[in-house]
Write a protein that holds these residues in place. Structure first.
Motif, PDB file in Angstrom:
ATOM      1  N   MET A   1       0.818  -1.180  -0.125  1.00 11.99           N
ATOM      2  CA  MET A   1       0.016   0.035   0.139  1.00 11.99           C
ATOM      3  C   MET A   1       0.847   1.151   0.041  1.00 11.99           C
ATOM      4  SD  MET A   1      -3.235  -0.297  -0.147  1.00 11.99           S
ATOM      5  CE  MET A   1      -4.098   1.130   0.907  1.00 11.99           C
ATOM      6  N   SER A   2       0.609   2.218  -0.834  1.00  8.42           N
ATOM      7  CA  SER A   2       1.308   3.468  -1.038  1.00  8.42           C
ATOM      8  C   SER A   2       1.286   4.339   0.240  1.00  8.42           C
ATOM      9  CB  SER A   2       0.685   4.283  -1.986  1.00  8.42           C
ATOM     10  OG  SER A   2      -0.584   4.593  -2.095  1.00  8.42           O
ATOM     11  N   THR A   3       0.082   4.054   1.043  1.00  3.53           N
ATOM     12  CA  THR A   3       0.043   4.927   2.247  1.00  3.53           C
ATOM     13  C   THR A   3       1.056   4.404   3.350  1.00  3.53           C
ATOM     14  OG1 THR A   3      -2.512   5.117   1.994  1.00  3.53           O
ATOM     15  CG2 THR A   3      -1.528   5.521   4.267  1.00  3.53           C
ATOM     16  N   ALA A   4       1.323   3.102   3.471  1.00  5.08           N
ATOM     17  CA  ALA A   4       2.430   2.758   4.418  1.00  5.08           C
ATOM     18  C   ALA A   4       3.813   3.287   3.586  1.00  5.08           C
ATOM     19  CB  ALA A   4       2.460   1.112   4.416  1.00  5.08           C
ATOM     20  N   LEU A   5       4.138   3.279   2.558  1.00  8.07           N
ATOM     21  CA  LEU A   5       5.354   3.925   1.822  1.00  8.07           C
ATOM     22  C   LEU A   5       5.443   5.245   2.058  1.00  8.07           C
ATOM     23  CD1 LEU A   5       7.728   3.163   0.690  1.00  8.07           C
ATOM     24  CD2 LEU A   5       6.742   3.489  -1.480  1.00  8.07           C
ATOM     25  N   VAL A   6       4.407   6.310   2.047  1.00  9.27           N
ATOM     26  CA  VAL A   6       4.385   7.479   2.410  1.00  9.27           C
ATOM     27  C   VAL A   6       4.595   7.585   3.917  1.00  9.27           C
ATOM     28  CG1 VAL A   6       2.956   9.744   2.573  1.00  9.27           C
ATOM     29  CG2 VAL A   6       2.907   8.146   0.734  1.00  9.27           C
ATOM     30  N   ARG A   7       4.000   6.899   4.806  1.00 10.43           N
ATOM     31  CA  ARG A   7       4.265   7.139   6.216  1.00 10.43           C
ATOM     32  C   ARG A   7       5.765   6.814   6.802  1.00 10.43           C
ATOM     33  NH1 ARG A   7       0.811   3.581   7.335  1.00 10.43           N
ATOM     34  NH2 ARG A   7      -0.880   4.673   8.294  1.00 10.43           N
ATOM     35  N   THR A   8       6.388   5.868   5.997  1.00  8.09           N
ATOM     36  CA  THR A   8       7.726   5.506   6.078  1.00  8.09           C
ATOM     37  C   THR A   8       8.740   6.456   5.925  1.00  8.09           C
ATOM     38  OG1 THR A   8       7.337   2.996   5.867  1.00  8.09           O
ATOM     39  CG2 THR A   8       9.577   3.882   5.543  1.00  8.09           C
ATOM     40  N   LEU A   9       8.422   7.294   4.828  1.00  3.00           N
ATOM     41  CA  LEU A   9       9.311   8.197   4.174  1.00  3.00           C
ATOM     42  C   LEU A   9       9.111   9.630   5.113  1.00  3.00           C
ATOM     43  CD1 LEU A   9       8.613   7.664   0.241  1.00  3.00           C
ATOM     44  CD2 LEU A   9      10.738   7.450   1.600  1.00  3.00           C
ATOM     45  N   ILE A  10       7.688   9.647   5.616  1.00  3.90           N
ATOM     46  CA  ILE A  10       7.679  11.093   6.379  1.00  3.90           C
ATOM     47  C   ILE A  10       8.374  10.749   7.848  1.00  3.90           C
ATOM     48  CG2 ILE A  10       5.921  12.374   7.334  1.00  3.90           C
ATOM     49  CD1 ILE A  10       4.204  12.100   5.106  1.00  3.90           C
ATOM     50  N   ARG A  11       8.263   9.442   8.286  1.00  2.36           N
ATOM     51  CA  ARG A  11       8.845   9.279   9.481  1.00  2.36           C
ATOM     52  C   ARG A  11      10.376   9.300   9.658  1.00  2.36           C
ATOM     53  NH1 ARG A  11       6.903   6.204  14.028  1.00  2.36           N
ATOM     54  NH2 ARG A  11       4.740   5.978  14.120  1.00  2.36           N
ATOM     55  N   ALA A  12      10.901   9.180   8.342  1.00  2.00           N
ATOM     56  CA  ALA A  12      12.129   9.187   7.953  1.00  2.00           C
ATOM     57  C   ALA A  12      12.584  10.480   8.010  1.00  2.00           C
ATOM     58  CB  ALA A  12      12.666   8.263   6.695  1.00  2.00           C
ATOM     59  N   CYS A  13      11.847  11.448   7.593  1.00  2.00           N
ATOM     60  CA  CYS A  13      12.266  12.982   7.357  1.00  2.00           C
ATOM     61  C   CYS A  13      12.264  13.360   8.842  1.00  2.00           C
ATOM     62  CB  CYS A  13      10.970  13.715   6.545  1.00  2.00           C
ATOM     63  SG  CYS A  13      10.959  13.216   4.967  1.00  2.00           S
ATOM     64  N   LEU A  14      11.336  13.127   9.819  1.00  2.00           N
ATOM     65  CA  LEU A  14      11.528  13.339  11.142  1.00  2.00           C
ATOM     66  C   LEU A  14      12.261  12.684  12.207  1.00  2.00           C
ATOM     67  CD1 LEU A  14       7.373  13.873  11.205  1.00  2.00           C
ATOM     68  CD2 LEU A  14       9.149  15.658  11.107  1.00  2.00           C
ATOM     69  N   THR A  15      13.005  11.857  11.469  1.00  2.00           N
ATOM     70  CA  THR A  15      13.958  11.056  12.307  1.00  2.00           C
ATOM     71  C   THR A  15      15.384  11.082  12.113  1.00  2.00           C
ATOM     72  OG1 THR A  15      12.119   9.548  12.508  1.00  2.00           O
ATOM     73  CG2 THR A  15      14.230   8.645  13.417  1.00  2.00           C
ATOM     74  N   GLN A  16      16.241  10.970  13.140  1.00  2.00           N
ATOM     75  CA  GLN A  16      17.864  10.748  12.971  1.00  2.00           C
ATOM     76  C   GLN A  16      18.037   9.451  12.380  1.00  2.00           C
ATOM     77  OE1 GLN A  16      20.015  13.407  12.699  1.00  2.00           O
ATOM     78  NE2 GLN A  16      18.271  14.665  12.781  1.00  2.00           N
ATOM     79  N   PRO A  17      19.016   9.329  11.193  1.00  2.67           N
ATOM     80  CA  PRO A  17      19.257   7.778  10.830  1.00  2.67           C
ATOM     81  C   PRO A  17      20.149   7.211  11.840  1.00  2.67           C
ATOM     82  CG  PRO A  17      20.558   9.549   9.466  1.00  2.67           C
ATOM     83  CD  PRO A  17      19.373  10.303  10.586  1.00  2.67           C
ATOM     84  N   ASN A  18      19.976   5.879  11.973  1.00  3.61           N
ATOM     85  CA  ASN A  18      21.194   5.314  12.711  1.00  3.61           C
ATOM     86  C   ASN A  18      21.248   3.817  12.013  1.00  3.61           C
ATOM     87  OD1 ASN A  18      19.244   3.251  13.997  1.00  3.61           O
ATOM     88  ND2 ASN A  18      18.462   5.139  15.177  1.00  3.61           N
ATOM     89  N   PRO A  19      22.073   2.892  12.162  1.00  6.13           N
ATOM     90  CA  PRO A  19      22.000   1.694  11.492  1.00  6.13           C
ATOM     91  C   PRO A  19      20.737   0.597  11.269  1.00  6.13           C
ATOM     92  CG  PRO A  19      24.242   2.071  12.497  1.00  6.13           C
ATOM     93  CD  PRO A  19      23.227   2.942  13.253  1.00  6.13           C
TER      94      PRO A  19
END
Length: 347
Positions: A1-19
C-alpha cells in the motif's frame, strides 16, 4: 500500500538515521511494488513533500533503494526548488535592506521563515511567494521600495487585506496591510526577533511562537475547502513545535485562536503527528491533546485527492465526469482512486 510507504518516508524525514532504522527503512523501500512507488511519487508531489523526502533519502544513503526513474525525477525537482528558493532568499535580502533604510517594519510569515530557520535546508521547503505583513500607514513607502527594486503591483491579485508585487523573474510578494486574525486580540507582543540561518540580515521580525502556531493552523483551516489537508503544512506545525516547544503557552494559544474549532484542529494535528509519525507532543499541550481523536494518514491523503476536484459536491462530480469523458480538461489534477469514491468516511 502506498500509504504505508508515504508514512515510512515522512517518519524518516522526522527522525535521525542510525544503522538499525536505516536497515528497516531500506527493506521497506526495496520491497515496495512499482504500483506503490507510482502512487507514492504522485502523493509526495500533491503534498509538496518531494524536496524534503529527496533530502532525507540523501542523508540516509537510500537513493539506491527506490526505482531510478523516481529518484531522478525527485532530484530534478529538488534542484529546481533549491534554485528557486535561493533566488527568493536573495531577493528578500534586497527587499529587507531597502525597507530598513526607509525605517519600515515588515513581519515575515510562513514559508520563507520556515525555509530559512526551521527546515533542514531552504531547498527542503518550497514556497510559492514571499509572505509578510506591514503596518497600513507604511504602505505608500512600501510601494516606492518595490518599484525601486523592479517590482510591479499586481492589481488583479489585490484583496481587501493584501497587495501583491511581482518582478520579471517570477518572484511574487504577498504583503498584508491588515491581519484580521489578530486585529481584535487583547494579547500583547505578538512578534519576536529571530536570527536568520541563511538570510544575510542580522535579524528578522516574525510572529512569536504561540502566534506563529495559531497562524499556521488557522491558515490551513481557511484553505481546507479548496485544497484539503496538505502534509507540508502539517509538517510546518511539526517543525515549529520541535523548535519552540518550550516557549509555548496553552492559555495564550487559546486566547489567540479565533474559535474553539481552531483549538480542536491544533489538538487533532498534534495527535496525528504523534500517532502517525511518532512526534512527541509538547508538555504544555499533552494533557489537552490526549482527549482528541487524531486524524489518520489515510483520511488526510484521501481528503486531499477529493478536494482538488471539489468532491463530494454535485459540481465536483460533474467536473470529474466531464474530464473522464474527455469533454473538459483535468488541468493537471490527480484523479482520485476508485476506493476514494466510496461512501465518505469520517476522520
Amino acid at each position: 500500500m502506498s500509504t504505508a510507504l508515504v508514512r515510512t518516508l515522512i517518519r524518516a524525514c522526522l527522525t535521525q538515521p542510525n544503522p538499525q532504522n536505516q536497515a528497516e527503512v531500506r527493506t521497506q523501500l526495496v520491497s515496495a511494488t512499482a504500483a506503490a512507488w507510482e502512487q507514492t511519487f504522485i502523493t509526495l508531489a500533491l503534498h509538496r513533500l518531494v524536496p524534503l523526502v529527496t533530502y532525507t533519502l540523501q542523508e540516509w544513503n537510500l537513493t539506491d533503494a527506490l526505482p531510478k526513474k523516481y529518484w531522478e525525477s525527485m532530484l530534478t525537482h529538488y534542484q529546481e526548488v533549491k534554485t528557486r528558493n535561493t533566488l527568493n532568499l536573495l531577493t528578500l535580502d534586497g527587499i529587507l535592506a531597502a525597507m530598513q533604510r526607509k525605517d519600515l517594519h515588515p513581519v515575515l510569515w510562513k514559508g520563507v521563515v520556515l525555509a530559512d530557520s526551521f527546515y533542514p535546508l531552504p531547498a527542503t521547503r518550497s514556497m510559492a511567494d514571499l509572505d509578510f505583513s506591514i503596518p497600513a500607514d507604511e504602505m505608500p513607502q512600501v510601494d516606492a521600495v518595490f518599484e525601486s527594486l523592479g517590482f510591479q503591483r499586481r492589481d488583479n491579485m489585490e484583496t481587501e487585506d493584501a497587495v501583491y508585487y511581482g518582478n520579471t523573474m517570477g518572484i511574487l510578494c504577498d504583503v498584508h496591510h491588515r491581519v484580521r486574525l489578530f486585529e481584535t486580540t487583547t494579547v500583547k507582543n505578538l512578534t519576536t526577533s529571530l536570527t536568520p540561518k541563511r538570510l544575510k540580515c542580522p535579524s528578522m521580525t516574525v510572529l512569536e511562537p504561540n502566534a506563529m502556531l495559531v497562524h499556521l493552523v488557522v491558515h490551513m483551516d481557511g484553505h481546507l475547502d479548496e485544497t484539503g489537508p496538505i502534509l507540508i503544512w502539517i509538517l510546518d506545525v511539526a517543525y515549529v513545535l520541535r523548535q519552540w516547544r518550550d516557549q509555548l503557552d496553552l492559555a495564550r494559544i487559546q486566547q489567540l485562536m479565533p474559535s474553539q474549532d481552531s483549538v480542536d484542529s491544533l489538538m487533532r494535528l498534534v495527535r496525528f503527528l504523534q500517532v502517525e509519525f511518532g512526534e512527541p507532543i509538547p508538555d504544555v499541550l499533552a494533557e489537552s491533546a490526549q482527549h482528541y481523536q487524531p486524524y489518520t494518514l489515510d483520511y488526510v491523503l484521501r481528503s486531499r485527492r477529493l478536494t482538488v476536484w471539489g468532491l463530494p459536491s454535485v459540481r465536483g462530480w460533474m467536473r470529474l465526469l466531464a474530464c473522464r469523458l474527455g469533454i473538459a480538461s483535468d488541468k493537471g489534477r490527480i484523479y482520485p482512486y476508485w476506493r476514494d469514491l466510496m461512501p465518505w468516511s469520517a476522520a
